[in-house]
Enzyme design. Structure first.
Site: not given
Ligand code: PMP
Length: 378
Positions: A72, A175, A195, A233, A321
């Site tokens: 994110t 993903q 991530s 950090t 939802c």
């Molecule tokens: N991009 C995609 C395609 C994701 O599937 C996700 C997690 N659902 C994210 C971004 C965001 O990842 P995070 O919640 O670890 O920041």
């Protein structure tokens, strides 16, 4: 058998080997990697080693890896950091994760023109559509590599080739990393994000991998860490965990994918036989096998989610939802999925830690719930 976890696109458990590698950097090697004394130098060596290993696995150079708190943050950094000042044109797919879609909406509010590429019924963009939609002021193109709801693989390398360097290209590879080969040098994009917790690494860390020389502006200011592009950090233990989890995922990719493909095929054929009518939202073949988006026409996603949970199957809705209503997922809507398949869509996502017996049992529980709810009239 207890509850069965089929929500691996949401997150995955940390592998024991990953946790073992991280532990010393939480307790013993606790120095601040920016400190120049012995304690700091030791932490710095571990951090830079993790960065080098991550870079090598992703076809990048160490100074191109910016550790963030996750995808994110990495997506926000890429979008706001590469868009520059308005006015300019941004082009994206309409099936992006909210961590890309929301920043795009904010950029549109700030005066950027944002256009969306069309997608087919599996949610895939056609690279041939790109050149005609570019404008002289297009500054950034944004298309993900693997869709979080359907597993569709986007033709990112072809898109980057068609772009011919006329704008920056950010790719959300969250993903994709660990599931399909992902290399910055091979994809030809400006930046990619991910991530660690999606491939059995720890939560709270991810990265933006961004080409040297890209005009990336920071989003936060403070220290000089990570060349000032993401000051603060660095979490050494999390970076070590990310690198080890990524190494494992890349090493074992073929084996894991083959195993998961078998589990998914088995699950799908069981459900199709025992819980018809069932519709598949997304590609039957050709996507990543980790994701299966199934609709159960006549039923509602929120009722399905609750009843699957009660029956001991954890998955996720392919719709949002909120306050008693089912809001169709923007991803499925962009794919042109009909209403009864939008409001009954469920996402099952698999990991290599699942056993065939667990997947069998999950399919049995799902079919039982679906049959019972249909008998009760939805
Ligand atoms: N991009 C995609 C395609 C994701 O599937 C996700 C997690 N659902 C994210 C971004 C965001 O990842 P995070 O919640 O670890 O920041």
């Amino acid at each position: 058998m207890g509850p069965i976890y089929l929500d691996n696109n949401a997150t995955t458990p940390v592998l024991p080997a990953v946790w073992d590698a991280m532990r010393p950097f939480l307790a013993d090697v606790y120095g601040n990697p920016a400190s120049s004394h012995h304690f700091g130098r030791k932490a710095r060596r571990a951090l830079e080693d993790a960065r080098e290993r991550t870079a090598a696995l992703l076809g990048a150079r160490p100074d191109e890896v910016i550790f963030t708190s996750g995808a994110t943050e990495a997506n926000n950094l890429a979008l706001f950091g590469l868009a520059g000042d308005p006015p300019a044109h941004l082009l994206a797919s309409p099936v992006e994760h909210p961590s890309v879609a929301e920043p795009l909406r904010q950029l549109a509010e700030a005066g950027f023109r944002v256009d969306y590429l069309p997608v087919d019924s599996t949610g895939a963009v056609d690279p041939d559509d790109l050149p005609g939609r570019l404008r002289p002021d297009t500054r950034l193109v944004c298309v993900m590599l693997v869709n979080h709801e359907t597993g569709t693989i986007e033709p990112v390398r072809d898109l980057a080739r068609r772009l011919e360097g006329r704008a920056a290209f950010h790719c959300d590879a969250t993903q994709a990393v660990g599931k399909v080969p992902v290399r910055l040098d091979d994809l030809g994009v400006t930046s990619l994000s991910f991530s660690a917790h999606k491939f059995h690494g720890p939560k709270g860390i991810g990265a933006l991998v961004v080409r040297r020389g890209a005009p990336l502006r920071p989003r936060t200011w403070g220290g000089h860490q990570q060349q000032g592009r993401r000051p603060g950090t660095e979490p050494v233990a999390l970076a070590v965990g990310l690198a080890v989890a990524l190494e494992r995922a890349v090493e074992e990719m073929d084996r894991r994918c083959a195993l998961i493909r078998e589990l998914r095929t088995h699950f799908l054929s069981h459900i199709r036989a025992a819980a018809a009518p069932v519709a598949l939202n997304g590609p039957e073949e050709g996507g990543v096998p980790h994701t299966l988006n199934l609709a159960f026409p006549g039923l509602r996603a929120d009722a399905l989610l609750m009843n699957f949970d009660l029956a001991g199957v954890a998955c996720s809705t392919g719709a949002t939802c909120s306050s008693g209503s089912v809001l169709p997922s923007p991803v499925l809507r962009a794919m042109g999925v009909p209403d009864d398949r939008l409001t009954s869509a469920m996402r099952f996502s698999f990991s290599p830690l699942l056993t065939p017996a667990e997947v069998d049992e999950a399919a049995r529980r799902v079919a039982e719930v679906v049959t019972r709810l249909r008998r009760a009239g939805g």
